[in-house]
Every structure is written in C-alpha cells, then in structure tokens.
Design a protein around this motif. Structure first.
Motif, PDB file in Angstrom:
ATOM      1  N   ASP A 174     -19.935-138.427  83.533  1.00 57.19           N
ATOM      2  CA  ASP A 174     -19.700-137.824  82.219  1.00 57.19           C
ATOM      3  C   ASP A 174     -18.309-137.199  82.114  1.00 57.19           C
ATOM      4  O   ASP A 174     -17.627-137.367  81.107  1.00 57.19           O
ATOM      5  CB  ASP A 174     -20.775-136.784  81.914  1.00 57.19           C
ATOM      6  CG  ASP A 174     -22.108-137.433  81.626  1.00 57.19           C
ATOM      7  OD1 ASP A 174     -22.447-137.559  80.442  1.00 57.19           O
ATOM      8  OD2 ASP A 174     -22.802-137.833  82.579  1.00 57.19           O
ATOM      9  N   ALA A 175     -17.882-136.481  83.135  1.00 62.84           N
ATOM     10  CA  ALA A 175     -16.561-135.834  83.087  1.00 62.84           C
ATOM     11  C   ALA A 175     -15.453-136.880  82.979  1.00 62.84           C
ATOM     12  O   ALA A 175     -14.483-136.688  82.237  1.00 62.84           O
ATOM     13  CB  ALA A 175     -16.346-134.959  84.319  1.00 62.84           C
ATOM     14  N   GLU A 203     -15.392-138.189  79.420  1.00 60.32           N
ATOM     15  CA  GLU A 203     -14.758-137.236  78.516  1.00 60.32           C
ATOM     16  C   GLU A 203     -13.244-137.244  78.694  1.00 60.32           C
ATOM     17  O   GLU A 203     -12.502-137.120  77.716  1.00 60.32           O
ATOM     18  CB  GLU A 203     -15.345-135.847  78.725  1.00 60.32           C
ATOM     19  CG  GLU A 203     -16.785-135.779  78.241  1.00 60.32           C
ATOM     20  CD  GLU A 203     -17.434-134.417  78.419  1.00 60.32           C
ATOM     21  OE1 GLU A 203     -16.705-133.423  78.666  1.00 60.32           O
ATOM     22  OE2 GLU A 203     -18.666-134.346  78.308  1.00 60.32           O
ATOM     23  N   ASP A 204     -12.766-137.429  79.920  1.00 59.07           N
ATOM     24  CA  ASP A 204     -11.324-137.533  80.160  1.00 59.07           C
ATOM     25  C   ASP A 204     -10.734-138.755  79.449  1.00 59.07           C
ATOM     26  O   ASP A 204      -9.651-138.686  78.867  1.00 59.07           O
ATOM     27  CB  ASP A 204     -11.019-137.603  81.653  1.00 59.07           C
ATOM     28  CG  ASP A 204     -11.217-136.270  82.363  1.00 59.07           C
ATOM     29  OD1 ASP A 204     -11.307-135.218  81.685  1.00 59.07           O
ATOM     30  OD2 ASP A 204     -11.301-136.295  83.613  1.00 59.07           O
ATOM     31  N   LEU A 216     -11.913-140.197  76.772  1.00 61.22           N
ATOM     32  CA  LEU A 216     -11.903-139.923  75.329  1.00 61.22           C
ATOM     33  C   LEU A 216     -10.789-138.949  74.957  1.00 61.22           C
ATOM     34  O   LEU A 216     -10.096-139.143  73.954  1.00 61.22           O
ATOM     35  CB  LEU A 216     -13.263-139.398  74.876  1.00 61.22           C
ATOM     36  CG  LEU A 216     -14.396-140.420  74.944  1.00 61.22           C
ATOM     37  CD1 LEU A 216     -15.729-139.760  74.636  1.00 61.22           C
ATOM     38  CD2 LEU A 216     -14.140-141.592  74.016  1.00 61.22           C
ATOM     39  N   ARG A 217     -10.599-137.912  75.750  1.00 58.16           N
ATOM     40  CA  ARG A 217      -9.513-136.963  75.470  1.00 58.16           C
ATOM     41  C   ARG A 217      -8.149-137.646  75.540  1.00 58.16           C
ATOM     42  O   ARG A 217      -7.256-137.364  74.757  1.00 58.16           O
ATOM     43  CB  ARG A 217      -9.558-135.795  76.453  1.00 58.16           C
ATOM     44  CG  ARG A 217     -10.577-134.766  76.118  1.00 58.16           C
ATOM     45  CD  ARG A 217     -10.453-133.541  77.030  1.00 58.16           C
ATOM     46  NE  ARG A 217     -11.575-132.663  76.818  1.00 58.16           N
ATOM     47  CZ  ARG A 217     -12.691-132.671  77.540  1.00 58.16           C
ATOM     48  NH1 ARG A 217     -12.822-133.501  78.563  1.00 58.16           N
ATOM     49  NH2 ARG A 217     -13.668-131.845  77.272  1.00 58.16           N
ATOM     50  N   ALA A 236     -14.448-138.170  68.662  1.00 52.26           N
ATOM     51  CA  ALA A 236     -15.146-138.460  69.912  1.00 52.26           C
ATOM     52  C   ALA A 236     -16.480-137.727  69.833  1.00 52.26           C
ATOM     53  O   ALA A 236     -16.541-136.578  69.406  1.00 52.26           O
ATOM     54  CB  ALA A 236     -14.335-137.968  71.098  1.00 52.26           C
ATOM     55  N   ARG A 240     -20.416-136.927  71.693  1.00 57.11           N
ATOM     56  CA  ARG A 240     -21.386-137.014  72.786  1.00 57.11           C
ATOM     57  C   ARG A 240     -22.759-136.996  72.137  1.00 57.11           C
ATOM     58  O   ARG A 240     -23.187-135.995  71.582  1.00 57.11           O
ATOM     59  CB  ARG A 240     -21.240-135.851  73.752  1.00 57.11           C
ATOM     60  CG  ARG A 240     -22.213-135.957  74.903  1.00 57.11           C
ATOM     61  CD  ARG A 240     -21.987-134.897  75.938  1.00 57.11           C
ATOM     62  NE  ARG A 240     -22.885-135.130  77.054  1.00 57.11           N
ATOM     63  CZ  ARG A 240     -22.939-134.363  78.124  1.00 57.11           C
ATOM     64  NH1 ARG A 240     -22.131-133.316  78.227  1.00 57.11           N
ATOM     65  NH2 ARG A 240     -23.790-134.632  79.082  1.00 57.11           N
ATOM     66  N   TYR A 281     -21.952-141.565  74.867  1.00 58.68           N
ATOM     67  CA  TYR A 281     -20.801-141.079  74.119  1.00 58.68           C
ATOM     68  C   TYR A 281     -20.454-142.094  73.041  1.00 58.68           C
ATOM     69  O   TYR A 281     -21.013-143.179  72.979  1.00 58.68           O
ATOM     70  CB  TYR A 281     -19.600-140.900  75.056  1.00 58.68           C
ATOM     71  CG  TYR A 281     -19.791-139.769  76.034  1.00 58.68           C
ATOM     72  CD1 TYR A 281     -19.230-138.521  75.795  1.00 58.68           C
ATOM     73  CD2 TYR A 281     -20.538-139.946  77.186  1.00 58.68           C
ATOM     74  CE1 TYR A 281     -19.413-137.480  76.685  1.00 58.68           C
ATOM     75  CE2 TYR A 281     -20.731-138.905  78.086  1.00 58.68           C
ATOM     76  CZ  TYR A 281     -20.158-137.677  77.821  1.00 58.68           C
ATOM     77  OH  TYR A 281     -20.346-136.647  78.695  1.00 58.68           O
ATOM     78  N   ALA A 302     -20.313-132.561  72.021  1.00 59.86           N
ATOM     79  CA  ALA A 302     -19.147-133.448  72.036  1.00 59.86           C
ATOM     80  C   ALA A 302     -18.072-132.825  72.909  1.00 59.86           C
ATOM     81  O   ALA A 302     -17.987-131.610  73.027  1.00 59.86           O
ATOM     82  CB  ALA A 302     -18.601-133.631  70.620  1.00 59.86           C
ATOM     83  N   PRO A 303     -17.260-133.667  73.542  1.00 62.08           N
ATOM     84  CA  PRO A 303     -16.120-133.085  74.245  1.00 62.08           C
ATOM     85  C   PRO A 303     -15.236-132.389  73.223  1.00 62.08           C
ATOM     86  O   PRO A 303     -15.176-132.804  72.068  1.00 62.08           O
ATOM     87  CB  PRO A 303     -15.418-134.299  74.854  1.00 62.08           C
ATOM     88  CG  PRO A 303     -16.033-135.489  74.250  1.00 62.08           C
ATOM     89  CD  PRO A 303     -17.294-135.088  73.581  1.00 62.08           C
ATOM     90  N   HIS A 304     -14.593-131.319  73.620  1.00 62.58           N
ATOM     91  CA  HIS A 304     -13.730-130.601  72.684  1.00 62.58           C
ATOM     92  C   HIS A 304     -12.458-131.424  72.492  1.00 62.58           C
ATOM     93  O   HIS A 304     -11.595-131.460  73.330  1.00 62.58           O
ATOM     94  CB  HIS A 304     -13.389-129.209  73.215  1.00 62.58           C
ATOM     95  CG  HIS A 304     -12.550-128.439  72.273  1.00 62.58           C
ATOM     96  ND1 HIS A 304     -13.033-127.955  71.080  1.00 62.58           N
ATOM     97  CD2 HIS A 304     -11.241-128.106  72.307  1.00 62.58           C
ATOM     98  CE1 HIS A 304     -12.072-127.338  70.434  1.00 62.58           C
ATOM     99  NE2 HIS A 304     -10.975-127.415  71.152  1.00 62.58           N
TER     100      HIS A 304
END
Length: 121
Positions: A17-18, A21-22, A24-25, A42, A44, A50, A112-114
């Motif tokens: 997951d991390a 998120e990276d 997507l960021r 983006a 979650r 995602y 959601a990822p910030h």
C-alpha cells in the motif's frame, strides 16, 4: 467544459500500500503538466484498492493523458506493486458533462492518500 472522464482502479499486492501511494503521489507533478487534464484525484477505495479519477474537455485530452507519463509510471511499477492490470472505465455522460459521485474525501485518513489537487492548495 468537461465532457470526458476516466476512472482507473488498481489492485495492490498485499503489503504494498505505501508503495502504491508513493506511485500516486509521484503522478501529481506529471498531471499538473498536462494542459488538457482538468482535474485528477487519487483515491483509496479500501484495503489494497486504489484508483484515479480524471476529467478532460475532450477525447484528445483523454487520449493524451493515457499516452502520457502517468500511464508509464503505472507500467513501470507494474508487477512489483500492483496485482494486475489497471481496470480503466469511462464514466457515463449526462448531457454534456461527466456525471460522477464523490467517494470519500481526499486527505481523509484511511480514505485516500493525501494528494493536493491539480490546481494547487
């Protein structure tokens, strides 16, 4: 006017997951450079699921986005992060505008990822 959209769903391998998120960021600066991408989110959806929601003024903008660096970033992360190929859907249109429902709030813990919106703060 926004008339086209994409909803992309990504299933993430367990424990990644991390990393997802990276990925997507890292896409945000690429999306900001795309003149025809009106908005990009983006999302979650839940554990290991995602997605991205994008809107465009026309088919040309959507096709340029699909051929651009965000797609390449997803392909590069590929099998090491994601459990399979992305599911790409085109939301139904209502009249001349994309109809959509907002799921969660960007930045809400666990939703959601910030990720800052394309337009900035």
């Amino acid at each position: 006017m926004v008339t086209k959209g994409l909803l992309v769903r990504l299933e993430v391998k367990a424990g990644n997951d991390a990393m997802a998120e990276d990925v997507l960021r890292s896409a945000l600066p690429m999306v900001r450079a795309e003149a025809a991408t009106t908005a990009w989110f983006a999302i979650r959806f839940g554990r290991s699921e995602y997605g991205m929601f994008d809107v465009f003024p026309d088919d040309a903008g959507r096709e340029a986005h699909l051929a651009g660096p965000v797609t390449q970033a997803l392909l590069d992360a590929g099998g090491s992060v994601f459990a399979g190929a992305p599911l790409i859907q085109e939301p139904r249109r209502a009249g001349r505008q994309v109809a959509c429902n907002v799921i969660g709030r960007a930045g809400h813990e666990g939703t959601a990822p910030h990720v800052q919106g394309k337009g900035g703060p």
